[in-house]
Design an enzyme around this catalytic site. Structure first.
Site, mmCIF file in Angstrom:
data_model
loop_
_atom_site.group_PDB
_atom_site.id
_atom_site.type_symbol
_atom_site.label_atom_id
_atom_site.label_comp_id
_atom_site.label_asym_id
_atom_site.label_seq_id
_atom_site.Cartn_x
_atom_site.Cartn_y
_atom_site.Cartn_z
ATOM 1 N N GLY A 45 -11.363 -33.551 -13.413
ATOM 2 C CA GLY A 45 -11.609 -32.434 -14.066
ATOM 3 C C GLY A 45 -12.746 -31.667 -13.312
ATOM 4 N N GLY B 17 -13.088 -35.698 -16.524
ATOM 5 C CA GLY B 17 -13.119 -35.611 -17.875
ATOM 6 C C GLY B 17 -13.481 -36.977 -18.676
#
Length: 372
Positions: A122, A70
Site C-alpha cells: 500500500g 496496509g
C-alpha cells in the site's frame, strides 16, 4: 493521543503554501489503517480544491519506512468470522485505499512522495500516485503480496505491466526488494536524493516562485529535484534489474508452469536472485495464478479500469482465496508456515481462479463506478 497521520501546511516566499502529509505510526512502519486512509482522502480533497496550496508532500515518520503497506489485520479478523462471504471490512478498506491512490494519480497539482526506507504494498500504491517520486540510498521497495495470498494491487496492474520486459511479472512473483537504482530503472522513482536531504529540500521548496498555475508548479519542482539529483545520479551503481534484464526475461518466459519450472531449477550465485527464487517458490499457488492473470491484462486497461479489476479480485481473495491463511502465517501467528489451499501451482483449480477474477458487482453497482 498521537495522530496516526499528521497534516501541516508550510508557508513559502511566494505566499502559496505546501501541504504536508506525514504517516505517523513509526513502530508499525507507518502501515495504513482505514482511519488514516479516510483522513488523507478528506484532507487531500480539500487541498486539491484550495487555490492557496501549490504542492503536496507525502512522507513517513522515523528513519525506517515511508509506508510498509496496509494494516490488513482488521480485514483478516472479519474474514475469519465470516468465511466465504465478502465482508464490509474488506470492501471498505480496499475501496477507500484505491480511491485515495486514484486521487493522487489524478491530483493535478504536484505531489512529491519522499520514498525513503521501506516502501511496500500500500505504501507503493501511494508513491506510484505521486508526480515526483524521490528515492534515497535507503529505499527498499517491493510488492510482497505473493507471501500473503494476494497479488500486487494498489495500481500494480497498471504500473507493473508498463515496466521493461518481464520485470513486472518478476517483481510480482518474487517480492524482490528494489534499491534506488532499480526503482529509477523501472520508473517507480524519478528523482534520487540522500536520506539526509529532506530538510534542505523543504527549505529550497519554500523559496520557489509557486503560483496558482499547476503546470508551472510542476516544472519548478522538477527543475529543483533534477538539480539536486544530478550529483547522486552520477555516482549511482547499476541496477541489478537492469544489469540482468535479459536473464530475468528468459526466466519469466512461457506459461505459468514453464516459469515455475524455470524458477525451481534455477541455479544461481546471485544472493538477491536466490532470495527472490525462495520467496516465489514459497508463495501462494493461487497468488501465482492471479499474478499471471494480472500480467495478461497487458497495457490495454486504463488506470481506472485497473483499479476496478483489482477491487473485485482483492475482496474475493479475502473471502475465498489464500489471503486469510497468508496473513495468519505471516502477521497473526507468525509461524511462517502457511497451509495454502492448493499444494502447488500445477494443482490450482482453474474454476477457483475464474471465481477470483470475476467481479462480485454488476458494472453499474461497482463501488468505483465513478472512476473515469
Amino acid at each position: 493521543m498521537t495522530q496516526d497521520v499528521i497534516f501541516q501546511t508550510l508557508g513559502t516566499l511566494s505566499g502559496q503554501s505546501i501541504g504536508v502529509v506525514t504517516l505517523n505510526i513509526e513502530k508499525a512502519l507507518n502501515a495504513l489503517t482505514l482511519d488514516m486512509v479516510a483522513a488523507m482522502q478528506a484532507q487531500l480533497t480539500k487541498w486539491q480544491q484550495d487555490d492557496s496550496i501549490a504542492c503536496v508532500v507525502l512522507d513517513g515518520a522515523g528513519e525506517k519506512a515511508f509506508c510498509a503497506g496496509g494494516d490488513v489485520r482488521a480485514i483478516y479478523h472479519a474474514s475469519i468470522a465470516n468465511p466465504n462471504n465478502m465482508t464490509t471490512e474488506a470492501c471498505e478498506f480496499f475501496t477507500q485505499e484505491y480511491q485515495l491512490d486514484y486521487l493522487l494519480h489524478q491530483f493535478g497539482k504536484p505531489v512529491l512522495v519522499w520514498g525513503d526506507g521501506i516502501v511496500m504494498g500500500g505504501g507503493l500504491g501511494l508513491m506510484a500516485g505521486g508526480s515526483h517520486r524521490v528515492v534515497t540510498e535507503r529505499s527498499r521497495i517491493a510488492m510482497p503480496e505473493v507471501t500473503i495470498g494476494l497479488y500486487p494491487d494498489v495500481g500494480g496492474s497498471y504500473f507493473l505491466n508498463r515496466m521493461p520486459g518481464k520485470t513486472g511479472l518478476f517483481l510480482g512473483l518474487t517480492a524482490y526488494n528494489m534499491n534506488c537504482a532499480d526503482a529509477l530503472y523501472v520508473g517507480l522513482g524519478n528523482h534520487l536524493l540522500n536520506s539526509d536531504e529532506k530538510e534542505p529540500l523543504f527549505d529550497a521548496m519554500a523559496e520557489l516562485a509557486w503560483s496558482q498555475d499547476s503546470e508551472i508548479n510542476h516544472q519548478l519542482l522538477s527543475g529543483l529535484l533534477t538539480n539536486m539529483s544530478q550529483p547522486h545520479l552520477a555516482a549511482l551503481s547499476v541496477s541489478p534489474l537492469q544489469q540482468f534484464q535479459a536473464q530475468i526475461d528468459l526466466l519469466m518466459t512461457g506459461d505459468i508452469l514453464d516459469v515455475h519450472h524455470q524458477l525451481s531449477t534455477l541455479n544461481t550465485e546471485l544472493d538477491w536472485l536466490k532470495r527472490a527464487q525462495k520467496t516465489a517458490l514459497a508463495g501462494s499457488p493461487i497468488s501465482w495464478h492471479l499474478i499471471f492473470a494480472q500480467a495478461e491484462l497487458g497495457t490495454e486497461l486504463s488506470l481506472a479500469d485497473c483499479f476496478k479489476w483489482e477491487l473485485g479480485v482483492s475482496v474475493n481473495c479475502c473471502s475465498m482465496g489464500d489471503f486469510c491463511e497468508g496473513v495468519r502465517a505471516l502477521l497473526i501467528d507468525k509461524d511462517r508456515q502457511p497451509k495454502w489451499l492448493f499444494a502447488d501451482v500445477d494443482s490450482v483449480d482453474a474454476n477457483k481462479v475464474t471465481q477470483l477474477v470475476t467481479s462480485p458487482w454488476a458494472e453499474d453497482r461497482h463501488p468505483l463506478a465513478d472512476f473515469t
